[in-house]
Structure formats: structure tokens, C-alpha cells
Scaffold this active site. Sequence first.
Site, PDB file in Angstrom:
ATOM      1  N   GLU A   9       0.838  -1.208   0.000  1.00 59.85           N
ATOM      2  CA  GLU A   9       0.000   0.000   0.000  1.00 59.85           C
ATOM      3  C   GLU A   9       0.868   1.251   0.000  1.00 59.85           C
ATOM      4  O   GLU A   9       1.832   1.351   0.762  1.00 59.85           O
ATOM      5  CB  GLU A   9      -0.906  -0.024   1.233  1.00 59.85           C
ATOM      6  CG  GLU A   9      -1.934   1.089   1.234  1.00 59.85           C
ATOM      7  CD  GLU A   9      -3.001   0.868   2.283  1.00 59.85           C
ATOM      8  OE1 GLU A   9      -3.591  -0.244   2.339  1.00 59.85           O
ATOM      9  OE2 GLU A   9      -3.254   1.803   3.058  1.00 59.85           O
ATOM     10  N   THR A  40      -3.862   4.770  -1.631  1.00 56.13           N
ATOM     11  CA  THR A  40      -4.946   5.237  -0.770  1.00 56.13           C
ATOM     12  C   THR A  40      -5.634   6.462  -1.367  1.00 56.13           C
ATOM     13  O   THR A  40      -5.118   7.122  -2.272  1.00 56.13           O
ATOM     14  CB  THR A  40      -4.445   5.578   0.651  1.00 56.13           C
ATOM     15  OG1 THR A  40      -3.526   6.666   0.555  1.00 56.13           O
ATOM     16  CG2 THR A  40      -3.790   4.385   1.314  1.00 56.13           C
ATOM     17  N   HIS A  67      -7.837   2.792  -4.159  1.00 55.50           N
ATOM     18  CA  HIS A  67      -8.773   2.869  -3.033  1.00 55.50           C
ATOM     19  C   HIS A  67      -9.870   3.871  -3.391  1.00 55.50           C
ATOM     20  O   HIS A  67      -9.639   4.799  -4.181  1.00 55.50           O
ATOM     21  CB  HIS A  67      -8.069   3.365  -1.773  1.00 55.50           C
ATOM     22  CG  HIS A  67      -7.081   2.391  -1.199  1.00 55.50           C
ATOM     23  ND1 HIS A  67      -6.899   2.243   0.163  1.00 55.50           N
ATOM     24  CD2 HIS A  67      -6.220   1.521  -1.780  1.00 55.50           C
ATOM     25  CE1 HIS A  67      -5.967   1.334   0.382  1.00 55.50           C
ATOM     26  NE2 HIS A  67      -5.533   0.883  -0.786  1.00 55.50           N
ATOM     27  N   GLY A  98     -14.533   5.131   4.648  1.00 59.89           N
ATOM     28  CA  GLY A  98     -13.796   6.350   4.975  1.00 59.89           C
ATOM     29  C   GLY A  98     -14.181   6.847   6.358  1.00 59.89           C
ATOM     30  O   GLY A  98     -15.044   6.272   7.037  1.00 59.89           O
ATOM     31  N   ASP A  99     -13.514   7.896   6.798  1.00 54.86           N
ATOM     32  CA  ASP A  99     -13.764   8.462   8.131  1.00 54.86           C
ATOM     33  C   ASP A  99     -14.397   9.840   8.008  1.00 54.86           C
ATOM     34  O   ASP A  99     -14.330  10.478   6.960  1.00 54.86           O
ATOM     35  CB  ASP A  99     -12.442   8.533   8.906  1.00 54.86           C
ATOM     36  CG  ASP A  99     -11.963   7.146   9.298  1.00 54.86           C
ATOM     37  OD1 ASP A  99     -12.752   6.412   9.943  1.00 54.86           O
ATOM     38  OD2 ASP A  99     -10.837   6.773   8.929  1.00 54.86           O
ATOM     39  N   TYR A 138     -11.277  -5.634  10.623  1.00 52.12           N
ATOM     40  CA  TYR A 138     -10.669  -5.112  11.851  1.00 52.12           C
ATOM     41  C   TYR A 138     -10.572  -6.205  12.918  1.00 52.12           C
ATOM     42  O   TYR A 138     -11.530  -6.452  13.657  1.00 52.12           O
ATOM     43  CB  TYR A 138     -11.513  -3.908  12.353  1.00 52.12           C
ATOM     44  CG  TYR A 138     -11.608  -2.864  11.266  1.00 52.12           C
ATOM     45  CD1 TYR A 138     -10.665  -1.862  11.178  1.00 52.12           C
ATOM     46  CD2 TYR A 138     -12.601  -2.940  10.275  1.00 52.12           C
ATOM     47  CE1 TYR A 138     -10.701  -0.933  10.141  1.00 52.12           C
ATOM     48  CE2 TYR A 138     -12.643  -2.031   9.230  1.00 52.12           C
ATOM     49  CZ  TYR A 138     -11.688  -1.031   9.176  1.00 52.12           C
ATOM     50  OH  TYR A 138     -11.709  -0.124   8.144  1.00 52.12           O
ATOM     51  N   ASN A 154     -20.891  -7.029   9.628  1.00 51.40           N
ATOM     52  CA  ASN A 154     -20.576  -6.005   8.625  1.00 51.40           C
ATOM     53  C   ASN A 154     -19.655  -6.567   7.541  1.00 51.40           C
ATOM     54  O   ASN A 154     -19.857  -6.312   6.355  1.00 51.40           O
ATOM     55  CB  ASN A 154     -19.948  -4.789   9.308  1.00 51.40           C
ATOM     56  CG  ASN A 154     -19.720  -3.673   8.324  1.00 51.40           C
ATOM     57  OD1 ASN A 154     -20.610  -3.356   7.530  1.00 51.40           O
ATOM     58  ND2 ASN A 154     -18.530  -3.102   8.319  1.00 51.40           N
TER      59      ASN A 154
HETATM   60  P1  FAD Z   1     -17.556  -0.052   6.800  1.00 50.96           P
HETATM   61  O1  FAD Z   1     -17.286  -1.472   6.538  1.00 50.96           O
HETATM   62  O2  FAD Z   1     -18.569   0.598   5.929  1.00 50.96           O
HETATM   63  O3  FAD Z   1     -18.079   0.014   8.307  1.00 50.96           O
HETATM   64  C1  FAD Z   1     -17.505   0.727   9.380  1.00 50.96           C
HETATM   65  C2  FAD Z   1     -18.516   0.723  10.527  1.00 50.96           C
HETATM   66  O4  FAD Z   1     -19.696   1.421  10.104  1.00 50.96           O
HETATM   67  C3  FAD Z   1     -19.013  -0.653  10.930  1.00 50.96           C
HETATM   68  O5  FAD Z   1     -18.171  -1.234  11.895  1.00 50.96           O
HETATM   69  C4  FAD Z   1     -20.374  -0.339  11.500  1.00 50.96           C
HETATM   70  O6  FAD Z   1     -20.236   0.152  12.830  1.00 50.96           O
HETATM   71  C5  FAD Z   1     -20.849   0.789  10.619  1.00 50.96           C
HETATM   72  N1  FAD Z   1     -21.676   0.271   9.513  1.00 50.96           N
HETATM   73  C6  FAD Z   1     -21.228  -0.309   8.375  1.00 50.96           C
HETATM   74  N2  FAD Z   1     -22.252  -0.664   7.581  1.00 50.96           N
HETATM   75  C7  FAD Z   1     -23.378  -0.283   8.221  1.00 50.96           C
HETATM   76  C8  FAD Z   1     -24.736  -0.345   7.891  1.00 50.96           C
HETATM   77  N3  FAD Z   1     -25.159  -0.889   6.720  1.00 50.96           N
HETATM   78  N4  FAD Z   1     -25.624   0.170   8.792  1.00 50.96           N
HETATM   79  C9  FAD Z   1     -25.205   0.713   9.931  1.00 50.96           C
HETATM   80  N5  FAD Z   1     -23.895   0.799  10.306  1.00 50.96           N
HETATM   81  C10 FAD Z   1     -23.003   0.307   9.459  1.00 50.96           C
HETATM   82  N6  FAD Z   1      -9.497   5.435   4.692  1.00 50.96           N
HETATM   83  C11 FAD Z   1      -9.413   6.386   3.737  1.00 50.96           C
HETATM   84  O7  FAD Z   1      -9.940   7.491   3.922  1.00 50.96           O
HETATM   85  N7  FAD Z   1      -8.731   6.182   2.567  1.00 50.96           N
HETATM   86  C12 FAD Z   1      -8.127   4.996   2.298  1.00 50.96           C
HETATM   87  O8  FAD Z   1      -7.551   4.831   1.236  1.00 50.96           O
HETATM   88  C13 FAD Z   1      -8.206   3.951   3.282  1.00 50.96           C
HETATM   89  N8  FAD Z   1      -7.635   2.738   3.065  1.00 50.96           N
HETATM   90  C14 FAD Z   1      -7.809   1.722   3.984  1.00 50.96           C
HETATM   91  C15 FAD Z   1      -7.301   0.448   3.694  1.00 50.96           C
HETATM   92  C16 FAD Z   1      -7.488  -0.602   4.581  1.00 50.96           C
HETATM   93  C17 FAD Z   1      -6.942  -1.973   4.234  1.00 50.96           C
HETATM   94  C18 FAD Z   1      -8.180  -0.370   5.811  1.00 50.96           C
HETATM   95  C19 FAD Z   1      -8.371  -1.506   6.804  1.00 50.96           C
HETATM   96  C20 FAD Z   1      -8.672   0.890   6.112  1.00 50.96           C
HETATM   97  C21 FAD Z   1      -8.507   1.951   5.206  1.00 50.96           C
HETATM   98  N9  FAD Z   1      -9.030   3.226   5.441  1.00 50.96           N
HETATM   99  C22 FAD Z   1      -8.926   4.217   4.485  1.00 50.96           C
HETATM  100  C23 FAD Z   1      -9.693   3.526   6.714  1.00 50.96           C
HETATM  101  C24 FAD Z   1     -11.227   3.281   6.642  1.00 50.96           C
HETATM  102  O9  FAD Z   1     -11.802   4.222   5.756  1.00 50.96           O
HETATM  103  C25 FAD Z   1     -11.772   3.451   8.044  1.00 50.96           C
HETATM  104  O10 FAD Z   1     -11.302   2.432   8.863  1.00 50.96           O
HETATM  105  C26 FAD Z   1     -13.266   3.618   8.163  1.00 50.96           C
HETATM  106  O11 FAD Z   1     -13.560   4.069   9.488  1.00 50.96           O
HETATM  107  C27 FAD Z   1     -14.075   2.353   7.953  1.00 50.96           C
HETATM  108  O12 FAD Z   1     -14.111   1.993   6.649  1.00 50.96           O
HETATM  109  P2  FAD Z   1     -14.775   0.568   6.238  1.00 50.96           P
HETATM  110  O13 FAD Z   1     -14.846   0.527   4.773  1.00 50.96           O
HETATM  111  O14 FAD Z   1     -14.112  -0.533   6.932  1.00 50.96           O
HETATM  112  O15 FAD Z   1     -16.243   0.807   6.838  1.00 50.96           O
END
Ligand code: FAD
Length: 285
Positions: A9, A40, A67, A98-99, A138, A154
Amino acid sequence: MNQPDVSFELFPPKRPDGVEALLGVAKDLAALDPAFISVTYGAGGSSRERTLGVTAAIAKEAPVAGHITCVGASCADVDAVLKEYWAAGVRRIVALRGDSLDGIGARYKPHAQGYAYANDLIAGAKKIADFDVSVGCYPETHPDARGLQDELDNLKRKIDAGADRAISQFFFEPEVFLRYRDAAADAGIDKPIVPGIMLQPNFKGLQKMARLCGAFVPLKVSSAYDGLDDDAKARDRVTVDLSTQICTRLANEGVDAFHFYTMNKSALATEVCRNLGISKDRRAA
Ligand code: FAD
């Protein structure tokens, strides 16, 4: 030990004059014959442009994954980026929620016209083209999840939406990952879960990242870096040794793919790969 699959990455450079150096890093990593190199995706237009540009440029060197996140953009805007990826020959994406735009840890609110969560994004992406999709997972549970069951529910939603594999948040205790892998299998998740291995030799930076994403830093790790603040070479060595130990333990438990968070440096990733039996000219061989 069979040679594992690896992926790397990178993040896009903040300034345009950093692009050339990053392409050099990508070239070094490409020699290790990775499954893909991923780039990213940040919030804000200029950051997104940089990701697109760098991803398209790396696509000429190696298999690449762009990403993409849901935050701060409508579905139409996200779809436009996905179409640009596809047009540039990018066939793999890492699809993420994303965050919050207010920072990691702040309450996440979906964009009113956007994809709300990663599973929605995957469904949207699959309507555009048949991307190979990786998602995040996670082992110590996502900070927003209500516990392991919520975390796995999820992940299952994302796999059911079409994800091909999950890449984990970084962690330091191999057992934490192995327990998660087994719990995911018990929950009917049948796609590969690839451990994310952090190669951040700056321990202060590492602690900060770990705090923000809820990764536990064991005493074994903090004491290994103790007293090395002014010795970058020694910190590199510790990072390589600790990462090699984690990967070796996981490989002994049947893990056959690793994703490295490279911090845009090829040297440490190359060394860890060498320790895992992957030689620099694997691609040419
Ligand atoms: P999701 O899988 O969508 O879920 C996160 C949380 O949201 C879940 O635990 C749950 O509490 C809630 N949730 C999910 N779906 C639902 C639903 N349908 N209804 C209600 N609640 C729900 N961030 C960036 O900005 N840019 C990047 O390039 C980037 N790359 C990453 C690469 C990897 C390998 C990883 C592990 C993380 C990366 N991140 C990146 C960080 C990531 O964006 C954050 O960790 C973010 O907080 C969660 O993203 P996710 O896709 O895992 O979330």
C-alpha cells in the site's frame, strides 16, 4: 514455507514533485511480483486527483488497486471516479467507507446523496464494472462496531455485496488475527482475509496511528523501540524483525498472503519479503 502472495500500500504524495519518487518506490516493489500495489484515497478534490494520477501511472508498472471511499461525495461523484479508474485500466479497487471529514474518531455521517457504507459502495461499483474488490476488516473490531459479532456481520455484508477479499487493519499480536480469521470462517465468511502488516519505523507515529484506529500496542513492541528515537537505522531493524516474526508465525498457521502498509518506502518491505523467501527478481524469474 511456500512463497506467499504479497500486496503493498502506498499513499499519494502531498506535493506534485513527490510523484516521481513514489513511482520509483512502486517500481522497486513491482520487482517483488506483488498481487497488486494499492494507492490510498483521501478526502478533497486535489487529493483525489493525485490518487487517480498515481494509480494510473503505477498501472503501467504492476497490477494496481485504487482505493475509494464514500465520504463527502455523492454517488454520482464516486461513480465518476470508478469510471475513471476503469478507463485507466485499473481493474481492482479497495472499497471503503472512509472516516468523518472532521477526523478519525469523529462521528461519521453519510453524505445525503452518497453511498452510506462500504457495502453500498461495493454494490454501486459492481453495477459500473466487474472490479476485483478488496475491503477493510478489523481484527480488534472497528471503533464504531458494537463488538465482534457486529464487526463480522458487517464484513459478511461486504462479502455478500461482492467483495473478493478483506485486508485487515494492522495489529501486533498474531493470535489476534488468527482468532479473527477463525471467527470469520465460523461466521460463514469464505473469502480470504489478508493480514495488514504495518511497516512504520517511527514509533511515535505508530503509537498515534494505533491510538486512532484502536490497535493494541503490546509491551514487547514498545520496549523494542525504547531508546531508539534518535537511531533511525535501529528502528528500521526493529520494524523488519517484528514484522518478519508476525508474518512467519501467521505463515506457519496457513496464512499465504500479506498486505504491507509501506509508508511509501520500498526498503523495509523488500527486506521483510526477502525474509519470507521472496526474492527481488521474482517477477523476472
Ligand atoms: P464499513 O465497513 O462501511 O463500516 C464501518 C462501521 O460502520 C461498521 O463497523 C459499523 O459500525 C458501521 N456500519 C457499516 N455498515 C453499516 C450499515 N449498513 N448500517 C449501519 N452501520 C453500518 N481510509 C481512507 O480514507 N482512505 C483509504 O484509502 C483507506 N484505506 C484503507 C485500507 C485498509 C486496508 C483499511 C483496513 C482501512 C482503510 N481506510 C482508508 C480507513 C477506513 O476508511 C476506516 O477504517 C473507516 O472508518 C471504515 O471503513 P470501512 O470501509 O471498513 O467501513
